[in-house]
Design a protein around this motif. Structure first.
Motif, PDB file in Angstrom:
ATOM      1  N   HIS A   1       0.854  -1.187   0.000  1.00 29.86           N
ATOM      2  CA  HIS A   1       0.000   0.000   0.000  1.00 29.86           C
ATOM      3  C   HIS A   1       0.883   1.227   0.000  1.00 29.86           C
TER       4      HIS A   1
ATOM      5  N   ARG B   1     -14.104  12.982   6.252  1.00 31.68           N
ATOM      6  CA  ARG B   1     -12.824  13.618   6.609  1.00 31.68           C
ATOM      7  C   ARG B   1     -12.338  14.529   5.493  1.00 31.68           C
TER       8      ARG B   1
ATOM      9  N   ILE C   1      -5.536   8.206   9.961  1.00 33.07           N
ATOM     10  CA  ILE C   1      -4.920   7.643   8.747  1.00 33.07           C
ATOM     11  C   ILE C   1      -4.535   6.185   9.012  1.00 33.07           C
TER      12      ILE C   1
HETATM   13  N1  URA Z   1      -5.121   6.825   2.501  1.00 27.53           N
HETATM   14  C1  URA Z   1      -6.116   6.141   3.126  1.00 27.53           C
HETATM   15  O1  URA Z   1      -6.506   5.070   2.677  1.00 27.53           O
HETATM   16  N2  URA Z   1      -6.635   6.669   4.245  1.00 27.53           N
HETATM   17  C2  URA Z   1      -6.229   7.838   4.769  1.00 27.53           C
HETATM   18  O2  URA Z   1      -6.736   8.231   5.793  1.00 27.53           O
HETATM   19  C3  URA Z   1      -5.208   8.543   4.122  1.00 27.53           C
HETATM   20  C4  URA Z   1      -4.670   8.005   2.980  1.00 27.53           C
END
Ligand code: URA
Length: 434
Positions: free
Chosen positions: A82, A168, A180
């Motif tokens: 990720h 958010r 996050i």
């Molecule tokens: N990427 C995500 O998946 N969530 C966040 O809160 C910030 C970046």
């Protein structure tokens, strides 16, 4: 239980219990908690923070709020990556075939681009025929046969995060470490992989501006992953300059192909090798030196490039485009941005460059905008390069008439020149793992 009381508790910096956090998750997904109350709660979290226990519980509440993917048939070999998002980040299209060619199993869900950042799903969709939506059976059988499948976020995966993230986004509550952390890790836990490698970016193109903030975020995500029974490593990487040379969908696919041929930009190649090394080391329980050697070998012997072709074909894409990237369509206009004076490039405002690419047609300003897969930027000169007045810094590609000059000026303003050479930082700052 009243949500009002939980907002008050958080406002005073008190710790919420497991029962309270799961109540909050359930009631928000079901619509019992209105957005205005959740907004107040999220703002209280931004100011008061969360304890590690609270963040871990919120992660679990997000992961368990909808469907989860069962990858137990792959045992310890299932591995995910990720990235926290950036400009020119085409690493998934390079890293996943490397890992799959070495026996890893990558069952990955990726996102679309929004604002200044690109998204892997948009990039993959620039390959004619490529399907980013597969049934659960097709998804798993592709991973079984090929070792990799990448699809868009499935319908009911982590619905709590979907709702929270949308809120958010419009209430200035994105940049909170516990929020996050729980958002990213909640989705990754629901997606099922045993090992997870995170690319946590810092710099002008990222929402974490400093390496210290990125490291704090990474430490928390790694800890929560282990807390929840997964193996997690995080790389801290620079997004102070776009990654590689291409920004824009099919331009990035072409750069990914070049990188798998061993002809990639040094920064992009290094980030990809480090990510693939961590994925192989974690999923195959190998030391980093051995894993890195294997990853380099997969590029030099052509097996990773062959795996890319196989993967693209398996998801319906026309692999002829991978063998012959000249087939990709090009834009009507190509506009050269030239340096106004001599100097060294000492910084690039990466977010601004991402916005320029979006304005050329490569990204969306709003969710419903249609992407032009051929639009974008090829960056010829990056931070540290010496340039002369009149030298071409970048080429802008667009099908939009009359847009280029204004965007070229914006691009030039995003590039700062200095008299002396800047000090360069390594693109991969460190790896955080257990
Ligand atoms: N990427 C995500 O998946 N969530 C966040 O809160 C910030 C970046």
């Amino acid at each position: 239980m009243r949500f009002y009381d939980l907002i008050t508790k958080k406002k005073h910096g008190e710790e919420l219990t497991e029962e309270e956090i799961f109540f909050l998750g359930r009631s928000y997904v079901s619509g019992e908690i209105p957005d205005y109350q959740m907004s107040a709660f999220l703002m209280a979290v931004c100011w008061q923070g969360m304890t590690d226990r609270e963040a871990s519980l919120l992660t679990a509440a997000i992961a368990e709020s909808g469907d989860t993917v069962d990858l137990s048939m792959f045992g310890d070999r299932s591995v995910d990556k990720h990235s926290t998002g950036g400009v020119g980040d085409k690493t998934t299209m390079i890293v996943t075939p490397i890992v799959a060619s070495l026996g890893g199993c990558v069952a990955k869900m990726s996102g679309r681009g929004l604002g200044h950042t690109g998204g892997t799903i948009d990039k993959l969709e620039s390959i004619p025929g490529f399907r980013t939506s597969l049934s659960r059976e097709e998804f798993i059988s592709t991973v079984e046969r090929v070792g990799v499948a990448v699809i868009g976020q499935s319908g009911n995966l982590a619905p709590l995060d979907k709702k929270l993230y949308a809120l958010r986004d419009v209430t200035a509550t994105v940049d909170s470490v516990p929020l996050i952390t729980s958002s990213v890790m909640g989705k990754k836990l629901a997606a099922g992989s045993h090992s997870i490698v995170l690319d946590v970016k810092y710099g002008s193109g990222s929402f974490m501006k400093s390496p210290e903030d990125a490291s704090e975020l990474a430490e928390k995500m790694v800890a929560i992953g282990y807390d929840r029974g997964r193996q997690v490593s995080a790389l801290i990487t620079s997004m102070d300059t776009p990654l590689g040379h291409a920004v824009g969908n099919n331009l990035e696919v072409k750069e990914a192909i070049k990188t798998l041929k061993g002809e990639g930009a040094a920064d992009l190649t290094e980030v990809c090798l480090c990510l693939a090394t961590e994925m192989i080391a974690l999923s195959m329980k190998l030391d980093r030196a051995t894993a890195r050697k294997m990853c380099k070998g997969a590029i030099s012997d052509g097996s990773a490039l062959r795996k890319l072709e196989e993967w693209i074909a398996a998801q319906g894409g026309d692999a002829e485009y991978i063998r012959n990237p000249k087939l990709f369509p090009v834009t009507k206009h190509a506009y050269e941005v030239r340096a106004s004076r001599d100097g060294y490039i000492c910084s690039m405002n990466t977010e601004e460059i991402g916005i320029c690419a979006s304005m050329l047609g490569a990204g969306r300003v709003s969710k419903d905008d249609v992407i032009d897969h051929a639009a974008g930027i090829i960056i010829h000169r990056k931070v540290g390069d010496k340039v002369s007045a009149g030298e071409v810094l970048a080429t802008l590609y667009t099908n939009r008439d009359g847009a280029s000059e204004e965007i070229a000026e914006r691009y030039l303003r995003a590039v700062t020149l200095s008299e002396t050479a800047p000090e360069l930082c390594p693109v991969v700052l460190k790896v955080i793992s257990r």
